[in-house]
Design a protein around this motif. Structure first.
Motif, mmCIF file in Angstrom:
data_model
loop_
_atom_site.group_PDB
_atom_site.id
_atom_site.type_symbol
_atom_site.label_atom_id
_atom_site.label_comp_id
_atom_site.label_asym_id
_atom_site.label_seq_id
_atom_site.Cartn_x
_atom_site.Cartn_y
_atom_site.Cartn_z
ATOM 1 N N ILE A 107 47.474 39.106 45.212
ATOM 2 C CA ILE A 107 46.782 38.596 44.187
ATOM 3 C C ILE A 107 46.107 37.659 45.082
ATOM 4 C CG2 ILE A 107 46.705 37.283 42.183
ATOM 5 C CD1 ILE A 107 49.226 39.065 41.348
ATOM 6 N N ILE A 108 44.827 36.883 44.602
ATOM 7 C CA ILE A 108 44.677 35.851 45.297
ATOM 8 C C ILE A 108 43.796 35.282 44.238
ATOM 9 C CG2 ILE A 108 42.343 35.005 46.562
ATOM 10 C CD1 ILE A 108 42.529 37.852 47.739
ATOM 11 N N ILE A 109 44.850 33.667 44.111
ATOM 12 C CA ILE A 109 44.385 33.097 42.911
ATOM 13 C C ILE A 109 43.550 31.397 43.853
ATOM 14 C CG2 ILE A 109 45.118 30.988 41.924
ATOM 15 C CD1 ILE A 109 48.205 32.280 41.940
ATOM 16 N N GLY A 110 42.587 31.962 43.198
ATOM 17 C CA GLY A 110 40.717 31.204 43.067
ATOM 18 C C GLY A 110 39.740 32.137 43.839
ATOM 19 N N ALA A 111 38.480 31.474 43.423
ATOM 20 C CA ALA A 111 37.442 32.492 43.739
ATOM 21 C C ALA A 111 36.212 31.591 44.013
ATOM 22 C CB ALA A 111 36.841 33.760 42.454
ATOM 23 N N GLY A 112 36.571 30.956 45.176
ATOM 24 C CA GLY A 112 35.638 30.458 45.507
ATOM 25 C C GLY A 112 35.293 30.315 47.631
ATOM 26 N N PRO A 113 34.538 29.918 48.026
ATOM 27 C CA PRO A 113 34.506 31.266 49.237
ATOM 28 C C PRO A 113 35.926 31.249 50.213
ATOM 29 C CG PRO A 113 32.701 28.857 49.325
ATOM 30 C CD PRO A 113 34.088 28.434 48.383
ATOM 31 N N ALA A 114 36.513 30.337 50.662
ATOM 32 C CA ALA A 114 37.532 30.979 51.135
ATOM 33 C C ALA A 114 38.331 32.696 50.319
ATOM 34 C CB ALA A 114 39.186 29.934 50.490
ATOM 35 N N GLY A 115 38.241 32.341 48.967
ATOM 36 C CA GLY A 115 39.202 33.544 47.841
ATOM 37 C C GLY A 115 38.450 34.830 48.369
ATOM 38 N N LEU A 116 36.919 34.327 47.609
ATOM 39 C CA LEU A 116 35.746 35.232 47.769
ATOM 40 C C LEU A 116 35.784 36.519 49.517
ATOM 41 C CD1 LEU A 116 33.216 34.452 45.540
ATOM 42 C CD2 LEU A 116 34.725 36.128 45.144
ATOM 43 N N GLN A 117 35.635 35.282 50.301
ATOM 44 C CA GLN A 117 36.081 36.148 51.488
ATOM 45 C C GLN A 117 37.460 36.843 51.644
ATOM 46 O OE1 GLN A 117 33.164 36.251 54.401
ATOM 47 N NE2 GLN A 117 35.152 37.635 55.115
ATOM 48 N N ALA A 118 38.238 35.886 51.613
ATOM 49 C CA ALA A 118 39.750 37.329 52.085
ATOM 50 C C ALA A 118 39.438 38.514 51.290
ATOM 51 C CB ALA A 118 40.848 36.083 51.350
ATOM 52 N N ALA A 119 38.817 38.576 49.915
ATOM 53 C CA ALA A 119 39.336 39.141 49.199
ATOM 54 C C ALA A 119 38.357 40.450 50.107
ATOM 55 C CB ALA A 119 38.549 39.260 47.641
ATOM 56 N N LEU A 120 37.030 40.264 50.708
ATOM 57 C CA LEU A 120 35.635 40.890 51.040
ATOM 58 C C LEU A 120 37.104 41.486 52.126
ATOM 59 C CD1 LEU A 120 33.035 42.182 51.581
ATOM 60 C CD2 LEU A 120 32.535 40.004 53.016
ATOM 61 N N THR A 121 37.026 40.883 53.327
ATOM 62 C CA THR A 121 37.786 41.055 54.291
ATOM 63 C C THR A 121 39.669 42.261 54.095
ATOM 64 O OG1 THR A 121 37.756 39.238 55.832
ATOM 65 C CG2 THR A 121 39.342 40.819 57.170
ATOM 66 N N LEU A 122 39.914 42.095 53.114
ATOM 67 C CA LEU A 122 40.604 43.218 52.241
ATOM 68 C C LEU A 122 40.383 44.064 52.126
ATOM 69 C CD1 LEU A 122 43.269 40.816 50.352
ATOM 70 C CD2 LEU A 122 43.951 41.501 53.212
ATOM 71 N N GLY A 123 39.206 43.936 51.326
ATOM 72 C CA GLY A 123 38.001 45.484 50.642
ATOM 73 C C GLY A 123 37.849 46.376 52.291
ATOM 74 N N ARG A 124 37.569 45.409 52.976
ATOM 75 C CA ARG A 124 36.601 46.506 54.171
ATOM 76 C C ARG A 124 38.179 46.530 54.770
ATOM 77 N NH1 ARG A 124 32.139 46.407 55.171
ATOM 78 N NH2 ARG A 124 31.767 46.813 57.551
ATOM 79 N N MET A 125 39.328 46.460 55.130
ATOM 80 C CA MET A 125 40.148 47.242 55.034
ATOM 81 C C MET A 125 40.698 47.930 54.633
ATOM 82 S SD MET A 125 39.981 46.430 58.676
ATOM 83 C CE MET A 125 41.562 47.203 59.426
ATOM 84 N N HIS A 126 40.370 48.620 53.586
ATOM 85 C CA HIS A 126 41.156 49.743 52.269
ATOM 86 C C HIS A 126 41.934 48.911 52.125
ATOM 87 C CE1 HIS A 126 38.338 52.576 52.788
ATOM 88 N NE2 HIS A 126 37.355 51.523 53.428
ATOM 89 N N ARG A 127 42.585 48.122 51.669
ATOM 90 C CA ARG A 127 43.413 46.920 51.088
ATOM 91 C C ARG A 127 43.700 46.254 49.438
ATOM 92 N NH1 ARG A 127 47.382 49.163 53.704
ATOM 93 N NH2 ARG A 127 47.822 49.372 55.852
ATOM 94 N N SER A 128 44.443 46.281 49.043
ATOM 95 C CA SER A 128 44.042 46.113 47.959
ATOM 96 C C SER A 128 44.287 44.581 47.113
ATOM 97 C CB SER A 128 44.747 46.804 46.026
ATOM 98 O OG SER A 128 46.086 46.729 46.945
#
Length: 296
Positions: free
Chosen positions: A5-26
């Motif tokens: 769970i990523i708490i925060g949707a600024g540049p750090a949280g959004l980039q972390a989500a993108l990297t995880l999504g590209r590695m097929h992690r949820s």
């Protein structure tokens, strides 16, 4: 249950989500709708996005994240984060609960401004704290520096940019420090600042007399954790007020990562607030999580 769970949707949280999504992690990204640069009209010093509105940046990132089926975004405010047997429990203001084996804090910092009437209304529009982010916009113009803390450092950075630099030290500098600043070409005002306000295209600074500048850089704003979660989790905090992390964003509590301006390594002198640095920190933290998942 998501991997994190990523708490925060600024540049750090959004980039972390993108990297995880590209590695097929949820990941579940929690967006409170509150951001440190929420009052800023344009962000700068961000390659390919110099001058982009922060809201436009976030909207584009969210649209791209929608293409990754393992990433979900939830609007809402988190009330508390606590360890449980299978990881961590994230409790929302509405009483609902989400759980995950890992949590990433990307909630950022909050700026506590000096008690100067009118400064809050100018913050992020005509008053700033980062010459790297906003100095260029005052090229060849009149720049004011508000506060004694780091005044010489900020003046040295602004000298090649502004046509003039005026320091409002509020009596916080000694004669030697003022002489050094005057040698750098700064004009000194020692009286306490009574108020600041927008006046047409100018910023009107009242310190006994009224002085007009085009923009202000504030040296004595204090950054603190925007959210209480680091304290709730008992994370190790550095003298800067930021969470201590390693090179991949791991905190002192296993299973908890942190990224963005709320965290930094102990080897760095302090908080470094910049969009690109926050995004890089989010990517590194996501890489650390992917590496951990790969080893399980």
């Amino acid at each position: 249950m998501s991997d994190v769970i990523i708490i925060g949707a600024g540049p750090a949280g959004l980039q972390a989500a993108l990297t995880l999504g590209r590695m097929h992690r949820s990941a579940l990204v929690v967006d409170s709708g509150e951001y440190r640069n929420g009052t800023v009209l344009h962000m700068h010093n961000v390659v390919t996005n110099d001058g982009t509105a922060p809201a436009e940046f976030r909207a584009k990132a969210r649209a791209q994240l929608a293409e990754y089926e393992t990433i979900a975004i939830r609007q809402g405010k988190v009330a508390a984060v606590s360890p449980v047997d299978d990881g961590f429990e994230v409790r929302f203001d509405d009483g609902t609960v989400e759980r995950a084996p890992r949590v990433m804090l990307a909630t950022g910092m909050r700026d506590d401004l000096p008690d100067v009437p009118g400064l809050g209304e100018l913050w992020g529009v005509r008053a700033f704290n980062c010459p790297f982010c906003d100095g260029h916009e005052f090229a060849g113009r009149r720049v004011g520096v508000l506060g004694a803390d780091r005044a010489e450092h900020v003046v040295r950075m602004l000298r090649p940019i502004g046509a003039s630099v005026t320091v409002f030290d509020g009596g916080g500098l000694d004669d030697g420090q003022r002489t050094a600043l005057e040698a750098l070409g700064a004009t000194m005002h020692h009286a306490p600042v009574e108020s600041v306000s927008a006046d047409g295209d100018d910023v009107r600074v009242v310190a006994e007399d009224a002085v007009r500048v085009d923009g202000l850089f504030v040296t004595n704003a204090t950054a603190r954790q925007r959210a209480p979660f680091a304290e709730q989790l008992g994370l190790r905090i550095l003298p800067s007020g930021a969470v201590e992390i390693d090179e991949f964003g791991r905190t002192s509590l296993p299973g908890v990562w942190a990224a963005g301006d709320l965290a930094h390594r102990a080897t760095l002198p302090g908080i470094m607030a910049a969009v690109t640095l926050a995004a890089a920190a989010g990517q590194l933290a996501a890489i650390g999580i992917v590496q951990e998942l790969a080893m399980e």
